[in-house]
Design a protein around this motif. Sequence first.
Motif, PDB file in Angstrom:
ATOM      1  N   GLU A 392       0.848  -1.198   0.000  1.00  0.00           N
ATOM      2  CA  GLU A 392       0.000   0.000   0.000  1.00  0.00           C
ATOM      3  C   GLU A 392       0.876   1.237   0.000  1.00  0.00           C
ATOM      4  N   CYS A 408      -4.639   6.320  -1.008  1.00  0.00           N
ATOM      5  CA  CYS A 408      -3.969   5.056  -0.713  1.00  0.00           C
ATOM      6  C   CYS A 408      -4.233   4.116  -1.882  1.00  0.00           C
ATOM      7  N   VAL A 410      -3.313   0.322  -3.771  1.00  0.00           N
ATOM      8  CA  VAL A 410      -2.967  -1.041  -3.332  1.00  0.00           C
ATOM      9  C   VAL A 410      -2.505  -1.861  -4.527  1.00  0.00           C
ATOM     10  N   TYR A 421      -8.392   0.642  -3.712  1.00  0.00           N
ATOM     11  CA  TYR A 421      -7.925   2.031  -3.576  1.00  0.00           C
ATOM     12  C   TYR A 421      -8.856   2.788  -2.612  1.00  0.00           C
TER      13      TYR A 421
END
Length: 597
Positions: A392, A408, A410, A421
């Motif tokens: 992440e 964020c 992933v 996400y």
Amino acid sequence: MDVPALDIQLKTLPNAPGVYQYFDANDTILYVGKAKNLKKRVSSYFTKTHDSGKTRVLVKKIVRIKHIVVDTETDALLLENNLIKKHMPRYNVMLKDDKTYPWICIKKERFPRVFSTRRVFKDGSEYFGPYTSMKTVSTLLDLINGLYHLRTCKYHLSQDKIESGKYKVCLEYHLGNCKGACEGLETEEEYHGNIKAIKEILKGNFKDSLSQFKKQMKQFAEDMQFEEAQKIKEKIEVLENYQAKSTIVNPKISNVDVFSIVSDESYGYVNFLQLSYGSIIRSHTLEVKKKLDETDLQLLELAIIEIRQRFNSNSKEIYVPFEVDLGKKIKVTVPKLGDKKHILDLSIRNAKYYRMERFKQDKIVDPDRHANRIMAQMKADLRLSEEPRHIECFDNSNIQGTNPVAACVVFKNGKPSKRDYRHFNIKTVVGPDDFASMEEVVYRRYKRLVEEEQPLPQLIIIDGGKGQLSSALKSLDALNLRGKIAIIGIAKRLEELFYPDDPIPLYLDKKSETLKIIQQLRNEAHRFGIEHHRNRRSKNALNTELETIPGIGEKTVVELLKRFKSAKRVANAKLDELEDVVGLSRAEKVYNYYNKK
């Protein structure tokens, strides 16, 4: 067969160079290895703790140990190579190459033919090669046929048959491609002079042929045979052009083999270049599958023996990137600068290109193998305790200090997992404070994952340097996750990787797959964050004026926009139209605001 206990077998091993073989309970050969000292090497398998799971499994399966003592380490290396090829043990490296390579044959005949073949017979003929590419063979044969007029027929040109007039010249003679040896129009001495020159060319030596052609051209010119002189001149140009293309280092570097290796967690790639008079006359890359975490030294020594046997190389000197032990008969050079270093660098580049090509092919043909290789490489490059199957990456966005948000993204098995996400609107931080924002979003993200008992990533990447990394670490400390998840920060300018409690950054090779994955994560987090930030700014710009109207709240704004679609249409709406949506009281406030304005 009664097999003594392993400890007894180990105690009776000699302190001498040799080859050892491991067998399981079914007497199936598991592994073949070489050693300077058989007793020390074999005993080490059973006395030390192995990092590799495969090695631990191998040791558990060993029931019987067989050894062969030899005179020298070189003999051990050769024997090891032959036994691996013969038995193909499960735990030995696999030399992945079983092609039949082309050769150039100079047939043992009174008037030798020169042709390509993939079959070698012990009939006294001379074979040059093998070559790794048929294109190279075709180029050489075209060059030879353009320079020298050789026969292509398969007649048995004995002196008796020629003198008896058994054969007649064919179309090749009339086309000027053959000088008619079948009718005695070319002497054996003259023909063999051409064959001698051809052998030198195949060895990479163009000097003698060029010198001979220049003498002939000069003689023809002196005899006023200018057409013949022009033909020789054209041959010289062809030969010089080929020489210029094939010579890449000092022509004094001759009869040398060059070996280099690049490797990842699963495979080694050994490139081989053979030099003659400054020309590369052969290039080949061998892929070696690792079985027990073999070192580059082990792989290179094994591959050198295999390649030299396969290509019938008798070069007395080799260039390698580090010291290898191949016995006293072969001179080993580790170049540091100059032409020798140049050719070694070229070999390394060839090995890297080959690895890149294999990497691309795996990505298409075998995605699982591709992912496994990337994960293993990332684990090694980033000094992780486990493969980062779930990564992440976090990035902050607060352009011009407004609407602070974070993203964020992933990655799973090296690929984006977009459904995982997440966007974050910063709630607890006032103003553009990247450090505090990072602390907030990392805390919120993993507090939620822990509470919902969701799987945690193996690696967290923070888009930023030491400061951002420190902020993220505060959140992991607060959640008691410090040490349970690996975390690094990446600084944008120099692609520096920062680790917790380590002031010295890590720099990865700019072309490494690991850095490419990290850059892809960082860029994707940046894109995703900017997109969310842009949407918030657009929404705020749209809503700002309506929300500034006294007595009008967010719900009223939403109702108006649902009906009128834009703030401009709200401003141009009639009072009764507004009343239908939000009632008379609020409709008058909106209507009066815009009409007074």
